[in-house]
Design an enzyme around this catalytic site. Structure first.
Site, PDB file in Angstrom:
ATOM      1  N   HIS A  97      83.662  61.677  88.890  1.00 53.80           N
ATOM      2  CA  HIS A  97      84.092  61.702  90.301  1.00 53.80           C
ATOM      3  C   HIS A  97      83.344  60.573  91.021  1.00 53.80           C
ATOM      4  O   HIS A  97      83.476  59.408  90.658  1.00 53.80           O
ATOM      5  CB  HIS A  97      83.820  63.116  90.849  1.00 53.80           C
ATOM      6  CG  HIS A  97      84.387  63.402  92.202  1.00 53.80           C
ATOM      7  ND1 HIS A  97      85.384  62.666  92.791  1.00 53.80           N
ATOM      8  CD2 HIS A  97      84.079  64.379  93.125  1.00 53.80           C
ATOM      9  CE1 HIS A  97      85.674  63.165  93.990  1.00 53.80           C
ATOM     10  NE2 HIS A  97      84.887  64.207  94.220  1.00 53.80           N
TER      11      HIS A  97
ATOM     12  N   HIS B 169      93.468  58.434  87.182  1.00 54.85           N
ATOM     13  CA  HIS B 169      93.376  59.365  88.311  1.00 54.85           C
ATOM     14  C   HIS B 169      94.145  60.641  88.003  1.00 54.85           C
ATOM     15  O   HIS B 169      95.140  60.620  87.281  1.00 54.85           O
ATOM     16  CB  HIS B 169      93.928  58.738  89.596  1.00 54.85           C
ATOM     17  CG  HIS B 169      93.412  59.415  90.823  1.00 54.85           C
ATOM     18  ND1 HIS B 169      94.017  60.513  91.377  1.00 54.85           N
ATOM     19  CD2 HIS B 169      92.307  59.170  91.567  1.00 54.85           C
ATOM     20  CE1 HIS B 169      93.317  60.906  92.424  1.00 54.85           C
ATOM     21  NE2 HIS B 169      92.277  60.107  92.569  1.00 54.85           N
TER      22      HIS B 169
ATOM     23  N   ASP C 289      87.050  53.252  92.555  1.00 56.30           N
ATOM     24  CA  ASP C 289      85.735  52.818  92.059  1.00 56.30           C
ATOM     25  C   ASP C 289      85.791  51.543  91.218  1.00 56.30           C
ATOM     26  O   ASP C 289      84.753  51.070  90.742  1.00 56.30           O
ATOM     27  CB  ASP C 289      85.106  53.943  91.223  1.00 56.30           C
ATOM     28  CG  ASP C 289      84.936  55.214  92.027  1.00 56.30           C
ATOM     29  OD1 ASP C 289      84.423  55.120  93.147  1.00 56.30           O
ATOM     30  OD2 ASP C 289      85.335  56.284  91.544  1.00 56.30           O
TER      31      ASP C 289
HETATM   32  N1  NMX Z   1      89.105  56.242  80.289  1.00 61.85           N
HETATM   33  C1  NMX Z   1      89.116  56.961  79.146  1.00 61.85           C
HETATM   34  N2  NMX Z   1      89.894  58.055  78.981  1.00 61.85           N
HETATM   35  C2  NMX Z   1      90.702  58.392  79.997  1.00 61.85           C
HETATM   36  C3  NMX Z   1      90.757  57.664  81.185  1.00 61.85           C
HETATM   37  C4  NMX Z   1      89.892  56.548  81.314  1.00 61.85           C
HETATM   38  N3  NMX Z   1      89.857  55.815  82.428  1.00 61.85           N
HETATM   39  N4  NMX Z   1      91.659  58.245  82.005  1.00 61.85           N
HETATM   40  C5  NMX Z   1      92.145  59.312  81.355  1.00 61.85           C
HETATM   41  N5  NMX Z   1      91.571  59.410  80.149  1.00 61.85           N
HETATM   42  C6  NMX Z   1      91.785  60.456  79.147  1.00 61.85           C
HETATM   43  C7  NMX Z   1      91.219  61.786  79.647  1.00 61.85           C
HETATM   44  O1  NMX Z   1      89.839  61.890  79.418  1.00 61.85           O
HETATM   45  C8  NMX Z   1      92.053  62.781  78.894  1.00 61.85           C
HETATM   46  O2  NMX Z   1      91.544  62.846  77.581  1.00 61.85           O
HETATM   47  P1  NMX Z   1      91.568  64.247  76.755  1.00 61.85           P
HETATM   48  O3  NMX Z   1      92.992  64.702  76.761  1.00 61.85           O
HETATM   49  O4  NMX Z   1      91.055  63.855  75.412  1.00 61.85           O
HETATM   50  O5  NMX Z   1      90.678  65.187  77.508  1.00 61.85           O
HETATM   51  C9  NMX Z   1      93.424  62.102  78.827  1.00 61.85           C
HETATM   52  O6  NMX Z   1      93.162  60.689  78.987  1.00 61.85           O
HETATM   53  C10 NMX Z   1      94.381  62.536  79.903  1.00 61.85           C
HETATM   54  O7  NMX Z   1      93.753  62.383  81.155  1.00 61.85           O
HETATM   55  P2  NMX Z   1      94.605  62.226  82.507  1.00 61.85           P
HETATM   56  O8  NMX Z   1      95.468  63.434  82.653  1.00 61.85           O
HETATM   57  O9  NMX Z   1      95.261  60.893  82.526  1.00 61.85           O
HETATM   58  O10 NMX Z   1      93.443  62.174  83.606  1.00 61.85           O
HETATM   59  P3  NMX Z   1      92.601  63.394  84.220  1.00 61.85           P
HETATM   60  O11 NMX Z   1      93.338  63.901  85.407  1.00 61.85           O
HETATM   61  O12 NMX Z   1      92.234  64.388  83.181  1.00 61.85           O
HETATM   62  O13 NMX Z   1      91.249  62.662  84.652  1.00 61.85           O
HETATM   63  C11 NMX Z   1      89.922  60.940  85.601  1.00 61.85           C
HETATM   64  C12 NMX Z   1      91.204  61.784  85.747  1.00 61.85           C
HETATM   65  C13 NMX Z   1      89.742  60.123  86.872  1.00 61.85           C
HETATM   66  C14 NMX Z   1      88.711  61.891  85.465  1.00 61.85           C
HETATM   67  C15 NMX Z   1      90.042  60.039  84.364  1.00 61.85           C
HETATM   68  O14 NMX Z   1      91.092  59.112  84.562  1.00 61.85           O
HETATM   69  C16 NMX Z   1      88.757  59.277  84.052  1.00 61.85           C
HETATM   70  O15 NMX Z   1      87.898  59.825  83.367  1.00 61.85           O
HETATM   71  N6  NMX Z   1      88.607  58.017  84.549  1.00 61.85           N
HETATM   72  C17 NMX Z   1      87.364  57.277  84.371  1.00 61.85           C
HETATM   73  C18 NMX Z   1      86.312  57.784  85.340  1.00 61.85           C
HETATM   74  C19 NMX Z   1      86.612  57.344  86.757  1.00 61.85           C
HETATM   75  O16 NMX Z   1      86.897  56.186  87.041  1.00 61.85           O
HETATM   76  N7  NMX Z   1      86.524  58.313  87.684  1.00 61.85           N
HETATM   77  C20 NMX Z   1      86.726  58.026  89.118  1.00 61.85           C
HETATM   78  C21 NMX Z   1      87.912  58.769  89.742  1.00 61.85           C
HETATM   79  C22 NMX Z   1      87.967  58.512  91.216  1.00 61.85           C
HETATM   80  N8  NMX Z   1      86.846  59.157  91.921  1.00 61.85           N
HETATM   81  O17 NMX Z   1      86.084  58.482  92.561  1.00 61.85           O
HETATM   82  O18 NMX Z   1      86.674  60.388  91.869  1.00 61.85           O
HETATM   83  C1  MLT Z   2      88.563  60.855  95.471  1.00 61.88           C
HETATM   84  O1  MLT Z   2      88.603  59.959  96.334  1.00 61.88           O
HETATM   85  O2  MLT Z   2      88.093  61.979  95.719  1.00 61.88           O
HETATM   86  C2  MLT Z   2      88.998  60.525  94.081  1.00 61.88           C
HETATM   87  O3  MLT Z   2      90.018  59.566  94.063  1.00 61.88           O
HETATM   88  C3  MLT Z   2      89.264  61.721  93.207  1.00 61.88           C
HETATM   89  C4  MLT Z   2      90.433  62.600  93.539  1.00 61.88           C
HETATM   90  O4  MLT Z   2      91.158  62.414  94.495  1.00 61.88           O
HETATM   91  O5  MLT Z   2      90.624  63.563  92.758  1.00 61.88           O
END
Ligand code: NMX
Ligand code: MLT
Length: 389
Positions: free
Chosen positions: A227, A268, A323
């Site tokens: 996050h 996301h 981010d």
């Molecule tokens: N890098 C590696 N793996 C990823 C990424 C990524 N950027 N995005 C999705 N995946 C993987 C995820 O871990 C999941 O794997 P598994 O089924 O093995 O558990 C699979 O792809 C499906 O994930 P999604 O449904 O596309 O994404 P989800 O909603 O679960 O997660 C995030 C969203 C934001 C947690 C994920 O995209 C991520 O881990 N991104 C990298 C971290 C990041 O940049 N976070 C910041 C988000 C914004 N914020 O500030 O909160």
């Molecule tokens: C946020 O700004 O909180 C992030 O993009 C994560 C989210 O919306 O789930």
């Protein structure tokens, strides 16, 4: 809304253990996240608001309309009146161990401020936190990094202008950092009601915990690397990549994916296109630091990480999120210690969460407030269970 029998979401077993993904659980007045068009504050697209006065954006989230000139002047004066932090809170914060992460300091700071300053009125406490957060974060930065005594607050400068003044970042260009932080603040304030930190804060407040305790819990959610702390991790990720050569960047992303690590700044839970908050920041980088090596690397990553993530069938959104580039801009503008990036996110996000908690506690259900959060769950693998299946 209006038809209480309308089916919004049909739950199947496949929806369990998905972190409530896609399930609407409440209504929200401050903002909306559209999968394609991204964030809107009270209906306004975020890119149109990026250059707004931060105080006007706070007013918007609390009042649901943009302020007139007179309303803005009154609101700014009100924030100035509320801005003085109790010196006992600063003394407590600055005694914390430097081993603690700045977000751990922020969570402690909110709890200390709650013990000493809460009124118990959600609106009062929310606005007090918004007004006092710049001094608290500056105290965390200066106290923990050993830059010396706090710099005297001059709140009449404006919320962010005063914040940059109180941070006193050595070697930074205050004009550039102020320009960046004003936009950063507006972009990070709110993101619908379902993001982890906001959801947690509202859930805690639904048990009628006070605003400070609720925001402390929110910030514990924001601290996670998936996050808010992704902004710190993303800069580390770019540093580890160590090259601006596009093919080498692509090879680095592939090796990170192969090792099962996150590609920070991409993906996301809701968005299915590039986050407009990232787009605003890429444009701002072209204005503020076009020649910065790390900013250039973030631009290469914007192309090559997307390319690699698109090849992964499980990743639902391969595009940059908020981010992806914020850390590069902060570094290029002189705030080089990435450990402080998430408290900047928290500084801004506390305003959106406060506004949403005020709505949930004082406005929803005709002023009764949203009921205490209590979703259901399905017991499985509990071998000593005596009930009939
Ligand atoms: N890098 C590696 N793996 C990823 C990424 C990524 N950027 N995005 C999705 N995946 C993987 C995820 O871990 C999941 O794997 P598994 O089924 O093995 O558990 C699979 O792809 C499906 O994930 P999604 O449904 O596309 O994404 P989800 O909603 O679960 O997660 C995030 C969203 C934001 C947690 C994920 O995209 C991520 O881990 N991104 C990298 C971290 C990041 O940049 N976070 C910041 C988000 C914004 N914020 O500030 O909160
Ligand atoms: C946020 O700004 O909180 C992030 O993009 C994560 C989210 O919306 O789930």
């Amino acid at each position: 809304m209006g038809d209480e029998n309308k089916v919004l979401f049909q739950i199947t077993e496949a929806n369990l253990d998905t972190g409530l993904r896609g399930m609407p659980v409440s209504t929200v007045f401050t903002s909306e996240v559209d999968p394609q068009d991204g964030l809107h504050y009270v209906g306004y697209p975020i890119a149109d608001l990026a250059d707004l006065d931060p105080e006007a954006a706070i007013f918007l989230l609390f009042h649901k309309h943009l302020p007139s000139e007179a309303e803005l002047a009154d609101f700014k004066a009100d924030l100035v009146r509320r801005s003085k932090v109790d010196p006992r809170v600063v003394a407590l914060i600055t005694a914390l161990p430097p081993e603690g992460h700045p977000m751990e300091w922020m969570i402690a700071a909110l709890n200390f401020a709650g013990m000493l300053c809460k009124t118990g009125d959600y609106r009062e406490d929310g606005l007090n936190v918004v007004a006092q957060m710049p001094e608290l974060v500056a105290a965390i930065y200066r106290g923990r990094s050993g830059w010396g005594a706090p710099i005297q607050s001059e709140p009449e400068r404006g919320l962010i202008e005063n914040f940059v003044h109180m941070m006193g970042v050595p070697g930074a260009d205050p004009a550039k950092l102020t320009r960046l932080m004003r936009v950063f603040y507006v972009l990070h304030m709110d993101h619908g009601g379902g993001n982890l930190s906001t959801f947690v804060g509202k859930a805690v407040a639904s048990g009628k915990s006070d605003m400070y305790a609720s925001l402390g819990a929110s910030m514990a959610g924001l601290y996670g690397p998936l996050h808010g702390r992704a902004n710190q991790e993303c800069l580390n990720f770019l540093d580890t990549c160590g090259t601006n050569d596009p093919d080498a960047v692509e090879a680095f992303v592939r090796s990170e994916m192969a090792a099962g690590r996150s590609i920070y700044g991409f993906g996301h839970a809701v968005l299915r296109a590039e986050d407009p908050r990232a787009g605003v920041q890429y444009n701002l980088g072209r204005e503020l630091c076009p020649d910065s090596e790390i900013f250039q690397r973030a631009l290469v990553m914007r192309e090559r990480a997307v390319k690699v993530l698109k090849e992964s069938p499980k990743v639902k959104n391969p595009y940059p999120n908020v981010d992806a580039v914020s850390g590069s801009l902060l570094q290029a503008c002189g705030l080089t210690d990435a450990e402080y990036y998430t408290v900047l996110f928290g500084l801004a996000r506390c305003s959106g969460i406060s506004a949403q908690i005020v709505d949930e506690r004082l406005v929803h259900r005709g002023g009764k407030g949203v009921a205490i959060y209590r979703p259901d769950d399905i017991p499985v693998n509990q071998p000593h269970r005596r009930l009939q299946a």
